[in-house]
Design an enzyme around this catalytic site. Sequence first.
Site, mmCIF file in Angstrom:
data_model
loop_
_atom_site.group_PDB
_atom_site.id
_atom_site.type_symbol
_atom_site.label_atom_id
_atom_site.label_comp_id
_atom_site.label_asym_id
_atom_site.label_seq_id
_atom_site.Cartn_x
_atom_site.Cartn_y
_atom_site.Cartn_z
ATOM 1 N N GLY A 14 0.887 -1.308 0.024
ATOM 2 C CA GLY A 14 -0.154 -0.129 -0.159
ATOM 3 C C GLY A 14 0.980 1.332 0.075
ATOM 4 N N SER A 15 2.111 1.271 0.169
ATOM 5 C CA SER A 15 3.077 2.228 0.167
ATOM 6 C C SER A 15 3.415 2.391 -1.232
ATOM 7 C CB SER A 15 4.169 2.072 1.148
ATOM 8 O OG SER A 15 4.938 3.079 1.108
ATOM 9 N N PRO A 16 3.100 3.687 -1.758
ATOM 10 C CA PRO A 16 3.753 4.068 -3.153
ATOM 11 C C PRO A 16 5.322 4.359 -2.850
ATOM 12 C CG PRO A 16 2.429 5.777 -2.209
ATOM 13 C CD PRO A 16 2.256 4.638 -1.356
#
Length: 212
Positions: A14-16
């Site tokens: 979920g972390s770009p």
Amino acid sequence: MKNPLKVEFQFDFGSPNAYLAELALPAIERRTGVKFEYVPVLLGGIYKATNNMSPAESLRGIKNKPEFQALETQRFIRRHNITKFRSNPFFPVNTLMLMRGAVAAQFEGLFEQYFRAAYHHMWEEPKKMDDLEVFRSAFISSGIDIDKLIARAQQDDVKKRLIDLTTDAVSRGAFGSPTFFVGEEMFFGKDQLRDVEESIVDQTRQLVSKTA
């Protein structure tokens, strides 16, 4: 010769910023001889345990800082010649299913294929990957037996492993993603990669001198 130093990349799909940072790791591996260990963690669990919040929440209402963060991201993308990144219009995405799938894929020897597909469908051809049918269709399109992994991800050993990895990350100082450990030294964020590489070189030199 394999570098004896233990180096970890702790990530949540979920972390770009974790996606962007990971694209720079192969070059560091080539230059240093180190091999990063990919450690799945649950970012929501880390935030809860540390009373932290996502950048989208923490930057809300602040003048100029979000714009600078966006500029910094573009600089990083240019520096590392990243061409496939796309913002996910469904962000934030609940990644519990994705991260359990990552642990299941590790147990089943399918991690590399699963990892690449997950990042592709999150940040290259972005989809709502917390929707089960979207999730299934995406991985099927990538040639992965996702129903097998979904079933495996529901087993207690997979759930416990993800919880244990997340708890361990927090106990060692993590508060977000991406987090890197070079030996026992922690670094946070994609902008610390130069320091990560410098630490790898320094600690490797120390290990070599001790065994010489």
